[in-house]
Scaffold this motif. Structure first.
Motif, PDB file in Angstrom:
ATOM      1  N   PHE A 118       0.719  -1.303  -0.012  1.00 17.37           N
ATOM      2  CA  PHE A 118       0.057   0.191  -0.033  1.00 17.37           C
ATOM      3  C   PHE A 118       0.848   1.436  -0.204  1.00 17.37           C
ATOM      4  O   PHE A 118       1.714   1.139   0.681  1.00 17.37           O
ATOM      5  N   ARG A 119       0.558   2.135  -0.826  1.00 11.56           N
ATOM      6  CA  ARG A 119       1.099   3.582  -0.975  1.00 11.56           C
ATOM      7  C   ARG A 119       0.150   4.615  -1.292  1.00 11.56           C
ATOM      8  O   ARG A 119      -0.492   4.335  -2.068  1.00 11.56           O
ATOM      9  N   TYR A 120       0.337   5.540  -0.458  1.00 10.15           N
ATOM     10  CA  TYR A 120      -0.637   6.664  -0.409  1.00 10.15           C
ATOM     11  C   TYR A 120      -0.168   7.666  -1.567  1.00 10.15           C
ATOM     12  O   TYR A 120       0.343   8.915  -1.171  1.00 10.15           O
ATOM     13  N   ARG A 127       0.170   3.171 -11.113  1.00 10.57           N
ATOM     14  CA  ARG A 127       0.757   3.615  -9.674  1.00 10.57           C
ATOM     15  C   ARG A 127      -0.659   3.496  -8.982  1.00 10.57           C
ATOM     16  O   ARG A 127      -1.438   4.432  -9.087  1.00 10.57           O
ATOM     17  N   TYR A 128      -0.857   2.532  -8.165  1.00  7.59           N
ATOM     18  CA  TYR A 128      -2.188   2.381  -7.252  1.00  7.59           C
ATOM     19  C   TYR A 128      -1.865   2.650  -5.878  1.00  7.59           C
ATOM     20  O   TYR A 128      -0.650   2.618  -5.382  1.00  7.59           O
ATOM     21  N   ARG A 129      -2.826   2.681  -5.040  1.00  8.22           N
ATOM     22  CA  ARG A 129      -2.666   2.676  -3.557  1.00  8.22           C
ATOM     23  C   ARG A 129      -2.583   1.438  -2.942  1.00  8.22           C
ATOM     24  O   ARG A 129      -2.116   1.268  -1.994  1.00  8.22           O
ATOM     25  N   ASN A 132       0.015  -5.317  -6.069  1.00  4.45           N
ATOM     26  CA  ASN A 132       0.503  -6.699  -5.339  1.00  4.45           C
ATOM     27  C   ASN A 132       2.128  -6.922  -5.949  1.00  4.45           C
ATOM     28  O   ASN A 132       2.108  -6.395  -7.190  1.00  4.45           O
ATOM     29  N   GLN A 133       2.898  -7.269  -5.111  1.00  4.88           N
ATOM     30  CA  GLN A 133       4.371  -7.421  -5.302  1.00  4.88           C
ATOM     31  C   GLN A 133       4.436  -8.989  -5.073  1.00  4.88           C
ATOM     32  O   GLN A 133       3.898  -9.637  -4.360  1.00  4.88           O
ATOM     33  N   PHE A 134       5.528  -9.615  -5.731  1.00  7.79           N
ATOM     34  CA  PHE A 134       6.033 -10.746  -5.420  1.00  7.79           C
ATOM     35  C   PHE A 134       7.633 -10.281  -4.950  1.00  7.79           C
ATOM     36  O   PHE A 134       8.155  -9.283  -5.485  1.00  7.79           O
ATOM     37  N   VAL A 264      19.669   4.861  -8.924  1.00 12.34           N
ATOM     38  CA  VAL A 264      20.123   4.719  -7.320  1.00 12.34           C
ATOM     39  C   VAL A 264      18.988   3.745  -6.412  1.00 12.34           C
ATOM     40  O   VAL A 264      19.283   3.503  -5.526  1.00 12.34           O
ATOM     41  N   ARG A 265      17.821   3.813  -7.098  1.00  9.86           N
ATOM     42  CA  ARG A 265      16.448   3.220  -6.257  1.00  9.86           C
ATOM     43  C   ARG A 265      16.237   4.500  -5.152  1.00  9.86           C
ATOM     44  O   ARG A 265      17.375   5.023  -4.635  1.00  9.86           O
ATOM     45  N   GLY A 266      15.225   4.451  -4.580  1.00  5.91           N
ATOM     46  CA  GLY A 266      14.908   5.466  -3.860  1.00  5.91           C
ATOM     47  C   GLY A 266      15.016   5.454  -2.484  1.00  5.91           C
ATOM     48  O   GLY A 266      14.818   6.172  -1.620  1.00  5.91           O
ATOM     49  N   ASN A 286       7.631   3.133 -15.286  1.00  2.00           N
ATOM     50  CA  ASN A 286       6.961   1.990 -15.270  1.00  2.00           C
ATOM     51  C   ASN A 286       7.678   0.810 -14.945  1.00  2.00           C
ATOM     52  O   ASN A 286       7.411  -0.299 -15.631  1.00  2.00           O
ATOM     53  N   ALA A 287       8.648   0.689 -14.177  1.00  2.00           N
ATOM     54  CA  ALA A 287       9.356  -0.393 -13.937  1.00  2.00           C
ATOM     55  C   ALA A 287       8.593  -1.349 -13.590  1.00  2.00           C
ATOM     56  O   ALA A 287       7.676  -1.226 -13.049  1.00  2.00           O
ATOM     57  N   VAL A 288       8.843  -2.786 -13.942  1.00  2.00           N
ATOM     58  CA  VAL A 288       7.818  -4.010 -13.436  1.00  2.00           C
ATOM     59  C   VAL A 288       8.423  -4.392 -12.304  1.00  2.00           C
ATOM     60  O   VAL A 288       8.044  -5.084 -11.473  1.00  2.00           O
ATOM     61  N   GLY A 289       9.741  -4.096 -11.871  1.00  2.00           N
ATOM     62  CA  GLY A 289      10.117  -4.525 -10.642  1.00  2.00           C
ATOM     63  C   GLY A 289      11.836  -3.924 -10.472  1.00  2.00           C
ATOM     64  O   GLY A 289      12.533  -3.630 -11.379  1.00  2.00           O
ATOM     65  N   GLY A 290      12.198  -4.238  -9.213  1.00  2.00           N
ATOM     66  CA  GLY A 290      13.545  -3.583  -8.888  1.00  2.00           C
ATOM     67  C   GLY A 290      14.034  -4.294  -7.625  1.00  2.00           C
ATOM     68  O   GLY A 290      13.286  -4.608  -6.817  1.00  2.00           O
TER      69      GLY A 290
HETATM   70  P1  AMP Z   1       9.738  -0.075  -5.728  1.00  2.00           P
HETATM   71  O1  AMP Z   1      10.648  -1.263  -4.927  1.00  2.00           O
HETATM   72  O2  AMP Z   1       9.221   1.015  -5.408  1.00  2.00           O
HETATM   73  O3  AMP Z   1      10.781  -0.064  -6.986  1.00  2.00           O
HETATM   74  O4  AMP Z   1       8.752  -1.324  -6.230  1.00  2.00           O
HETATM   75  C1  AMP Z   1       8.802  -2.447  -6.844  1.00  2.00           C
HETATM   76  C2  AMP Z   1       7.710  -2.640  -7.818  1.00  2.00           C
HETATM   77  O5  AMP Z   1       6.609  -2.592  -7.537  1.00  2.00           O
HETATM   78  C3  AMP Z   1       7.597  -1.563  -8.912  1.00  2.00           C
HETATM   79  O6  AMP Z   1       8.846  -1.810 -10.035  1.00  2.00           O
HETATM   80  C4  AMP Z   1       6.503  -1.586  -9.352  1.00  2.00           C
HETATM   81  O7  AMP Z   1       6.278  -2.626 -10.538  1.00  2.00           O
HETATM   82  C5  AMP Z   1       5.648  -2.061  -8.275  1.00  2.00           C
HETATM   83  N1  AMP Z   1       5.134  -0.970  -7.904  1.00  2.00           N
HETATM   84  C6  AMP Z   1       5.755   0.093  -6.819  1.00  2.00           C
HETATM   85  N2  AMP Z   1       4.782   1.058  -6.361  1.00  2.00           N
HETATM   86  C7  AMP Z   1       3.602   0.559  -7.252  1.00  2.00           C
HETATM   87  C8  AMP Z   1       2.174   1.387  -6.961  1.00  2.00           C
HETATM   88  N3  AMP Z   1       1.974   2.569  -6.454  1.00  2.00           N
HETATM   89  N4  AMP Z   1       1.456   0.741  -8.042  1.00  2.00           N
HETATM   90  C9  AMP Z   1       1.485  -0.254  -8.672  1.00  2.00           C
HETATM   91  N5  AMP Z   1       2.966  -1.175  -8.686  1.00  2.00           N
HETATM   92  C10 AMP Z   1       3.745  -0.386  -7.923  1.00  2.00           C
END
Ligand code: AMP
Length: 449
Positions: A118-120, A127-129, A132-134, A264-266, A286-290
């Motif tokens: 969840f991110r506000y 970019r959603y609130r 889902n992540q794996f 650098v990643r945040g 629109n990164a799909v993962g990191g």
């Molecule tokens: P982050 O560690 O912030 O880079 O997040 C890892 C991955 O989660 C990102 O590369 C996105 O694919 C996904 N992600 C992060 N924040 C969001 C969000 N607010 N809505 C949808 N996907 C997200």
């Protein structure tokens, strides 16, 4: 049109059955690759003490500063913002690692998680609130071969899902905490006298988290950065060697990458390796993962110094890519048999028949209401059933049943007992959805004995 005033909250989505076809498929790929590589599943709670994120991720990161969803209760001793919904998995998993003494396990400890975060944030496309992540974490050792193996697992998953060709793997080394400290100082020195040319947000970041300037989307900042010192000038020999070895390993594994000195990643907790999978057309947005290495996080959270490396993939964005690429997961919900009946005797027989069909592995819908046979057959069409079984009063009397091939529109009458073997033949035994617990169940031993 919706008749209710209620909608799902802004930035959230109902995951409808058609979405679950994708979700299930993605999760299956993740679980499969995770098990192959020895990862074990962990589910940290959806919320943690707020300080776990503040301390772990960093107070001056966007995630903590602007995006935490507070949870708590007003008027209690703990207060209304004692907890926060998890914005990601890593901090919670590391908290669990410490709490459960996992440093005593054989190292590295490999864990994975799947679930919502969840991110506000201000909701926008991708970019959603709630999303889902794996997530994968490899905790306990620091070695470029572990980074390479983790990247490989994520690479294989994206390949399995047939979207790897749409992405680029961006990779960088941000050095040790020492390296970064020196660089941050040099960056601050460089900007002395130039602050007023920075957009307001970046001016604030220069004070709180100067590294964030590197991936700033502001054009003015990017122009100024062209002449700024770069992070790679401050990397120690150790960091350079670490990075070079990792790249060698990736090449050996046949993984294509792009070196990106601005990545650098945040989050505060990273050191050495950072990497992201970017959409080839829209890039960072629109990164799909990191992921990346976080050798000081566990210590920051109060544990013994323990290095780690992790990755998080965004399931919604992966789903989007799969749809764009025309990758369609198999429809596992299709209806094989629709059972229609008329009359109380037929109804009773059909109730048993539906149960038998389901136990044999047919996806079966039984229209056991009171509607006419004709309207039941219309329903069978709407369910897109492959076959229908019809049992009217006459069939009951004669001990027969009607089997209809819905696509061909052909039907035939047969002995009631023949219906099941006939359907098995038509659908094929190998296509039946039988659920068998094939794995050997370990014997439970009573610890008291
Ligand atoms: P982050 O560690 O912030 O880079 O997040 C890892 C991955 O989660 C990102 O590369 C996105 O694919 C996904 N992600 C992060 N924040 C969001 C969000 N607010 N809505 C949808 N996907 C997200």
């Amino acid at each position: 049109m919706s008749q209710s005033e209620f909608r799902s909250p802004k930035g959230t989505h109902d995951k409808l059955p058609q979405d679950h076809q994708y979700m299930t498929y993605i999760k299956k790929a993740v679980r499969h690759r995770a098990r192959q590589a020895g990862f074990k599943r962990i589910d940290p709670p959806m919320f943690e003490e707020r300080a776990v994120f503040e301390r772990g991720i960093g107070n001056h990161t966007d995630i903590v500063e602007k995006e935490l969803f507070s949870v708590g209760r007003k008027g209690t001793e703990e207060g209304s913002d004692a907890y926060a919904l998890r914005p990601e998995f890593t901090a919670g998993i590391c908290r669990a690692f410490i709490q459960h003494g996992m440093q005593e396990l054989p190292q590295p400890v490999e864990l994975y998680a799947i679930g919502s975060c969840f991110r506000y944030d201000r909701p926008q496309k991708g970019r959603y609130r709630e999303f889902n992540q794996f997530d994968f974490e490899v905790i306990g050792l620091s070695d470029p071969s572990l980074d390479a193996q983790l990247i490989n697992v994520t690479y294989q998953i994206l390949k399995d899902l047939q979207i790897i060709d749409r992405l680029t793997l961006q990779i960088n080394n941000i050095g040790t905490a020492e390296n970064r400290k020196e660089y941050v100082q040099a960056l601050k020195d460089y900007f002395i006298g130039k602050e007023r040319n920075l957009p307001e947000l970046d001016r604030a970041r220069l004070q709180t988290n100067p590294l964030r300037l590197l991936d700033s989307k502001e054009e003015d900042t990017q122009i100024l950065l062209k002449r700024a010192p770069t992070l790679d000038q401050f990397l120690s020999d150790e960091s350079k060697k670490y990075h070079a070895t990792l790249l060698e390993y990736l090449e050996a594994l046949g993984i294509a990458y792009i070196e990106n000195p601005l990545l650098v990643r945040g989050l505060d907790y990273y050191n050495q390796t950072v990497f992201e999978y970017w959409d080839q057309s829209t890039g960072a947005q629109n990164a799909v993962g990191g992921g990346g290495r976080y050798d000081s996080l566990i210590e920051l959270l109060g544990g013994k110094p323990t290095p780690g490396v992790g990755f998080a993939g965004g399931i919604e964005r992966i789903m989007w890519h799969m749809k764009e690429a025309g990758v369609a997961p198999p429809d596992k919900d299709q209806v094989d048999v629709f059972v229609a009946q008329l009359g109380p005797e037929a109804k009773k027989k059909c109730l048993v028949l539906v149960n038998e069909l389901r136990n044999l592995g047919f996806h079966t819908v039984g229209a056991l209401g009171e509607a006419s046979l004709k309207s039941q057959m219309r329903l069978a069409d709407r369910f897109q059933a492959r076959y229908a079984l019809l049992l009217g009063q006459m069939e009951v009397k004669e001990g027969t049943i009607i089997l209809k091939d819905m696509a061909a529109g052909k039907q035939k009458s047969m002995k009631f007992e023949k219906a099941l073997p006939e359907l098995i033949k038509l659908i094929g035994e190998e296509n039946l959805d039988t659920y068998a617990i094939r794995d050997h169940l370990g014997e439970f031993s009573d610890p008291g004995e």
